[in-house]
Every structure is written in structure tokens, then in C-alpha cells.
Design a protein around this motif. Structure first.
Motif, mmCIF file in Angstrom:
data_model
loop_
_atom_site.group_PDB
_atom_site.id
_atom_site.type_symbol
_atom_site.label_atom_id
_atom_site.label_comp_id
_atom_site.label_asym_id
_atom_site.label_seq_id
_atom_site.Cartn_x
_atom_site.Cartn_y
_atom_site.Cartn_z
ATOM 1 N N LEU A 1 31.102 49.864 3.960
ATOM 2 C CA LEU A 1 30.063 50.422 4.826
ATOM 3 C C LEU A 1 30.180 49.867 6.243
ATOM 4 C CD1 LEU A 1 26.926 50.202 2.488
ATOM 5 C CD2 LEU A 1 28.402 52.177 2.890
ATOM 6 N N ASP A 2 30.000 50.744 7.224
ATOM 7 C CA ASP A 2 29.867 50.277 8.596
ATOM 8 C C ASP A 2 28.390 49.971 8.868
ATOM 9 O OD1 ASP A 2 28.660 52.765 8.818
ATOM 10 O OD2 ASP A 2 30.222 53.642 10.088
ATOM 11 N N GLY A 3 28.044 49.635 10.115
ATOM 12 C CA GLY A 3 26.667 49.258 10.424
ATOM 13 C C GLY A 3 25.675 50.345 10.109
ATOM 14 N N SER A 4 26.001 51.582 10.477
ATOM 15 C CA SER A 4 25.100 52.700 10.200
ATOM 16 C C SER A 4 24.968 52.935 8.701
ATOM 17 C CB SER A 4 25.620 53.964 10.889
ATOM 18 O OG SER A 4 24.773 55.063 10.620
ATOM 19 N N GLY A 5 26.084 52.755 7.977
ATOM 20 C CA GLY A 5 26.053 52.938 6.527
ATOM 21 C C GLY A 5 25.199 51.897 5.836
ATOM 22 N N VAL A 6 25.223 50.664 6.354
ATOM 23 C CA VAL A 6 24.378 49.598 5.797
ATOM 24 C C VAL A 6 22.909 49.923 6.015
ATOM 25 C CG1 VAL A 6 23.686 47.188 6.071
ATOM 26 C CG2 VAL A 6 26.113 47.778 5.984
ATOM 27 N N ALA A 7 22.557 50.327 7.243
ATOM 28 C CA ALA A 7 21.163 50.690 7.532
ATOM 29 C C ALA A 7 20.717 51.860 6.665
ATOM 30 C CB ALA A 7 21.014 51.031 9.017
ATOM 31 N N LYS A 8 21.590 52.836 6.524
ATOM 32 C CA LYS A 8 21.248 54.012 5.709
ATOM 33 C C LYS A 8 21.033 53.626 4.250
ATOM 34 C CE LYS A 8 24.228 57.249 4.451
ATOM 35 N NZ LYS A 8 25.099 58.453 4.351
ATOM 36 N N ALA A 9 21.873 52.738 3.724
ATOM 37 C CA ALA A 9 21.726 52.307 2.330
ATOM 38 C C ALA A 9 20.384 51.607 2.119
ATOM 39 C CB ALA A 9 22.874 51.372 1.949
ATOM 40 N N ALA A 10 19.964 50.781 3.078
ATOM 41 C CA ALA A 10 18.682 50.089 2.959
ATOM 42 C C ALA A 10 17.523 51.080 3.014
ATOM 43 C CB ALA A 10 18.545 49.049 4.069
ATOM 44 N N VAL A 11 17.596 52.036 3.929
ATOM 45 C CA VAL A 11 16.542 53.055 4.044
ATOM 46 C C VAL A 11 16.454 53.870 2.763
ATOM 47 C CG1 VAL A 11 15.872 55.183 5.231
ATOM 48 C CG2 VAL A 11 16.625 53.199 6.557
ATOM 49 N N GLU A 12 17.602 54.266 2.229
ATOM 50 C CA GLU A 12 17.617 55.063 0.998
ATOM 51 C C GLU A 12 17.001 54.298 -0.168
ATOM 52 O OE1 GLU A 12 21.721 57.540 2.068
ATOM 53 O OE2 GLU A 12 21.741 55.939 0.567
ATOM 54 N N THR A 13 17.271 53.010 -0.254
ATOM 55 C CA THR A 13 16.719 52.183 -1.338
ATOM 56 C C THR A 13 15.200 52.136 -1.261
ATOM 57 O OG1 THR A 13 18.714 50.836 -1.490
ATOM 58 C CG2 THR A 13 16.677 49.876 -2.326
ATOM 59 N N VAL A 14 14.676 51.922 -0.054
ATOM 60 C CA VAL A 14 13.222 51.901 0.110
ATOM 61 C C VAL A 14 12.632 53.256 -0.255
ATOM 62 C CG1 VAL A 14 11.328 51.651 1.756
ATOM 63 C CG2 VAL A 14 13.289 50.101 1.869
ATOM 64 N N ALA A 15 13.247 54.335 0.238
ATOM 65 C CA ALA A 15 12.714 55.681 -0.001
ATOM 66 C C ALA A 15 12.716 56.033 -1.483
ATOM 67 C CB ALA A 15 13.531 56.705 0.787
ATOM 68 N N GLU A 16 13.845 55.782 -2.160
ATOM 69 C CA GLU A 16 13.953 56.157 -3.573
ATOM 70 C C GLU A 16 13.052 55.285 -4.447
ATOM 71 O OE1 GLU A 16 17.308 56.613 -7.109
ATOM 72 O OE2 GLU A 16 17.947 56.339 -5.031
ATOM 73 N N ASN A 17 13.011 53.973 -4.151
ATOM 74 C CA ASN A 17 12.228 53.062 -4.981
ATOM 75 C C ASN A 17 10.740 53.102 -4.686
ATOM 76 O OD1 ASN A 17 14.061 51.321 -6.830
ATOM 77 N ND2 ASN A 17 15.175 51.455 -4.904
ATOM 78 N N THR A 18 10.336 53.830 -3.654
ATOM 79 C CA THR A 18 8.906 54.054 -3.442
ATOM 80 C C THR A 18 8.291 54.693 -4.675
ATOM 81 O OG1 THR A 18 9.117 54.258 -1.046
ATOM 82 C CG2 THR A 18 7.207 55.313 -2.056
ATOM 83 N N CYS A 19 9.053 55.557 -5.334
ATOM 84 C CA CYS A 19 8.536 56.202 -6.543
ATOM 85 C C CYS A 19 8.532 55.238 -7.724
ATOM 86 C CB CYS A 19 9.361 57.445 -6.882
ATOM 87 S SG CYS A 19 8.888 58.197 -8.456
ATOM 88 N N ASP A 20 9.716 54.818 -8.189
ATOM 89 C CA ASP A 20 9.742 54.076 -9.452
ATOM 90 C C ASP A 20 9.358 52.610 -9.317
ATOM 91 O OD1 ASP A 20 12.038 53.224 -8.202
ATOM 92 O OD2 ASP A 20 13.415 54.129 -9.630
ATOM 93 N N GLY A 21 9.303 52.079 -8.084
ATOM 94 C CA GLY A 21 8.888 50.696 -7.914
ATOM 95 C C GLY A 21 7.454 50.518 -7.469
#
Length: 326
Positions: free
Chosen positions: A142-162
Motif C-alpha cells: 500500500l502507498d500512503g493513499s492506500g493506507v488511509a483508504k484501508a483505515a477509512v474502510e475498516t471504520v466504515a465497515e465495522n460501524t455495523c458489526d462492531g
């Protein structure tokens, strides 16, 4: 006062407050870590107990789901009753304490925001290491943008099941139902993969997790769109458009709902191809690339998560109040 209204006031609200204050201190015993250890101990035993065929693996995986639900859901019923014999206040305290540990909002914020300092300072290796703690993909590419995107996606997806799903199940059935849900969710995160090892063994966990999260996932997406309309720097209209258009793009029936809403709210494009266990997995994108993903989007995603949690609490309070008036 109805049972649901009483549970909302005496269990759910204190649990949410404790989660906001304490998060997930690593030094405290945690039921999810107990679940993980129990799954790891039971899996080899059940694999040996059933035939090494596709059907046998499915049955073994189903037995594991049943055992986990009984151990943690049924075990919670027994624990609360034993505590109630000693003191109703003890039973209440135990239920609130373990209920708060089923919620992950503060921990999601802390772990995702740990990515921000190294990313902002240009320490890509440090940012990759930080994000690797909260994602399952290969982060070394992952580059810098990919790292930020991965973190955002984790928060967004886990808002439901977490966050949202545990709130709903705690509201409906208290600690026992919350524990049973979390056991299934933990099982899905450990064995619910379509890899050679878990393709059949993890079927029951993956399917049941899909069923349990079906309503919460859609509710999370809708409430996240509403939250985006209330937050500065987010677009509720764009969130709704992205949610409605992209929410069914993922192979999983539930994972794209809140992620699509988050992408639209922030005006970025999420998802897309990613590497897992050394294999490139092609996924459709969610949202529109109005602008590139940036480190500040991690904090914005966290605010969206909290807004969605707050709106869920308002909805559950309304349901409790309505039932109390009937």
C-alpha cells in the motif's frame, strides 16, 4: 416501563458511556479474546470428530457455531442468574460491564487514528504497520493513499458489526443475545473465509453472520447517510446516492452498505482491488472519486461512525418509548 425501555436506560446507555470512556484497555480480560481462544481450542477437536469430507467439515463448523452460542449466550444467562441470587445490583453491574466490552466504537477510533501520525509525517512503514493491526489485507504493497483508504474502510465497515449490530442485539435480548451475536461475529472473522482451509468448515459461521447482520447493515447505511447530512464537511445527498447505487456491489450481502454511504459522504472512492494472503482479489469500487483519499478522512470516518451510533441510540430510545406508551 417495558423491558426494552428499562434495558435501554439501565444497560445500553451505561455500556455506551463506558465504551466511550474506556474503549478496550488491553490489560482487562475481554470476552472477545476468550471467544478467540475457545474457537482455537475447539476447532481441531471438531475437525477430528467428524469425517474429513466437505459435508463433514460443514457439520463440524456448524457444531462449532452451536457450541459457541451456547457457551457464551447460555453462559451469560447462567452468570446473570447466579449474580442475581447474590445481589440484583451485582447482576446489573456484571451485565453492564460485559455489555460495554461488546461495543467497539472507541477502540475503532483509537486503532484507526493510530495510523494518522506516521502517515501524516511521511513514515509509510510505520503507517503500514499501524493499519496492519486492523485490516486483513496485505499492507506491504500500500502507498500512503492506500493506507488511509484501508483505515477509512475498516471504520466504515465495522460501524455495523462492531457498533450498530451489538447495540441492537443488546437492546433486544440483553447480554445473552449480545454475547451470542458476538460469538458468531468472532467466528466469522476467524473461520468465515473462502480459503481452502475454511471453505466448508466456515460455511455455517459465515451464513449465520450474514443473517444476523442483514437488518443492522442496512440500518447502518441509512443512518450513516443521515449522519452525513448533519456533519460539517460531509454530504448527506452524495452519501445517499452512493449508498443506494453501490450497497450491493460486494459479494458479501452486508459489507458494502455502510462503506458505500461513507464513501459518498466523504466524496472519495473506497474498496477496489486488494491483496489478501498474497492473492489479488478484484472488487468493485464504491463511491465517486470527487477527490483523493487523505489522512484526515480517517478522523472524518470516525465522526461518521459516532454520528451513526448516536442516531441508532435515538432510534432505539424511540422504540422503547413507543412501546412504553402502548
Amino acid at each position: 416501563m417495558t423491558l426494552l425501555a428499562l434495558r435501554f436506560l439501565t444497560v445500553l446507555l451505561p455500556a455506551v458511556l463506558l465504551d466511550l470512556i474506556l474503549g478496550d484497555p488491553r490489560w482487562l480480560p475481554h470476552p472477545v479474546r476468550w471467544m478467540g481462544r475457545t474457537i482455537s481450542a475447539l476447532e481441531p477437536f471438531l475437525r477430528r470428530a467428524f469425517p474429513k469430507t466437505h459435508t463433514g467439515e460443514r457439520i463440524a463448523g456448524g457444531a462449532l457455531v452451536l457450541l459457541m452460542a451456547v457457551l457464551f449466550g447460555g453462559g451469560s444467562v447462567l452468570l446473570l442468574r447466579l449474580c442475581g441470587v447474590a445481589s440484583p445490583w451485582l447482576a446489573w453491574g456484571v451485565e453492564v460491564w460485559f455489555s460495554f466490552q461488546l461495543l467497539s466504537a472507541r477502540d475503532l477510533q483509537v486503532e484507526s487514528m493510530a495510523v494518522y501520525p506516521p502517515l501524516k509525517s511521511g513514515d509509510l512503514e510505520g503507517a503500514r504497520a499501524a493499519v496492519s493491526r486492523i485490516v486483513g489485507r496485505d499492507t506491504s504493497v500500500l502507498d500512503g493513499s492506500g493506507v488511509a483508504k484501508a483505515a477509512v474502510e475498516t471504520v466504515a465497515e465495522n460501524t455495523c458489526d462492531g457498533v450498530i449490530s451489538p447495540l441492537i442485539f443488546l437492546f433486544l435480548g440483553g447480554l445473552p443475545l449480545g454475547m451470542a451475536f458476538k460469538a458468531v461475529s468472532t467466528l466469522d472473522s476467524m473461520v468465515g473465509y473462502r480459503t481452502p482451509k475454511y471453505q466448508y468448515f466456515g460455511t455455517a459461521a459465515a451464513k449465520l453472520d450474514d443473517v444476523l447482520n442483514f437488518v443492522p447493515a442496512r440500518l447502518s447505511g441509512i443512518l450513516m447517510c443521515l449522519g452525513a447530512a448533519l456533519l460539517p464537511g460531509c454530504s448527506g445527498r452524495r452519501a445517499w446516492r452512493s449508498f443506494w447505487r453501490d450497497r450491493k456491489k460486494h459479494a458479501s450481502p452486508n459489507s458494502a452498505h455502510s462503506e458505500a454511504a461513507c464513501a459518498g459522504a466523504l466524496g472519495v472512492q473506497l474498496a477496489g482491488d486488494a491483496q489478501y494472503f498474497g492473492t489479488l482479489v478484484r472488487k468493485p469500487t464504491l463511491g465517486e472519486p470527487v477527490r483523493p483519499v487523505e489522512p484526515e478522512d480517517i478522523a472524518r470516518a470516525c465522526r461518521l461512525m459516532y454520528a451513526t451510533e448516536g442516531l441508532t441510540l435515538l432510534l432505539l430510545a424511540g422504540i422503547g418509548l413507543l412501546l412504553n406508551l402502548l
